[in-house]
Design an enzyme around this catalytic site. Structure first.
Site, PDB file in Angstrom:
ATOM      1  N   HIS A  91      49.410  42.841  48.759  1.00 53.28           N
ATOM      2  CA  HIS A  91      49.948  41.307  49.034  1.00 53.28           C
ATOM      3  C   HIS A  91      50.890  40.885  48.356  1.00 53.28           C
ATOM      4  O   HIS A  91      51.870  40.232  49.054  1.00 53.28           O
ATOM      5  CB  HIS A  91      48.461  40.515  48.325  1.00 53.28           C
ATOM      6  N   GLU A  94      53.573  42.073  50.952  1.00 55.93           N
ATOM      7  CA  GLU A  94      53.582  41.034  51.750  1.00 55.93           C
ATOM      8  C   GLU A  94      54.628  39.826  51.556  1.00 55.93           C
ATOM      9  O   GLU A  94      55.416  39.550  52.320  1.00 55.93           O
ATOM     10  CB  GLU A  94      52.373  40.347  52.205  1.00 55.93           C
ATOM     11  N   HIS A  95      54.568  39.520  50.357  1.00 59.52           N
ATOM     12  CA  HIS A  95      55.397  38.503  49.954  1.00 59.52           C
ATOM     13  C   HIS A  95      56.806  38.780  49.641  1.00 59.52           C
ATOM     14  O   HIS A  95      57.743  38.124  49.808  1.00 59.52           O
ATOM     15  CB  HIS A  95      54.891  37.756  48.526  1.00 59.52           C
TER      16      HIS A  95
END
Length: 131
Positions: A91, A94-95
């Site tokens: 995650h 992803e950012h």
């Protein structure tokens, strides 16, 4: 593996066709596209497949009647691939994917370019993929 789909996509970036995305692909980086013959019945669009020098597989869907373009990128790695003790790593990556690049060095440069051209972006991390 990464995939780019235009304009059918899960995660999309919808842009009016104003100008090409600066410096993304050159013809030297893409082998000649091959037509994809398997497609939905009754779909008049043309589907093409190419592989970039770095192994990225690209599917291009040609629709001469559209006024917008969209891009989707999917990575077959998600939260199930987080190493032990590093929950949330997929995650976090992803950012961080859009926090600057050679073509958009500012942290929000890509998002600013999208907004300036009427577009937007979104992403998510699932168990087995990041889109």
């Amino acid at each position: 593996f990464w995939y780019i789909l235009v304009p059918v996509c899960i995660q999309s970036v919808a842009l009016p066709l104003v100008e090409p995305l600066p410096g993304i692909l050159t013809t030297e980086e893409v082998e000649a596209p091959e037509p994809l013959l398997q497609k939905p019945k009754g779909d008049p669009r043309q589907y093409q497949h190419s592989v970039l020098e770095n192994g990225l597989r690209v599917v291009n869907i040609v629709d001469p009647n559209t006024t917008q373009a969209a891009v989707a990128v999917a990575v077959t790695v998600g939260s199930f691939s987080d190493p032990e003790g590093f929950d949330g790593l997929a995650h976090l990556l992803e950012h961080s994917m859009f926090l600057g690049s050679q073509n958009f060095p500012e942290r929000s440069g890509f998002d600013a370019w999208l907004a300036q051209n009427g577009g937007s972006s979104n992403a998510y991390t699932a168990e087995e993929q990041t889109v």
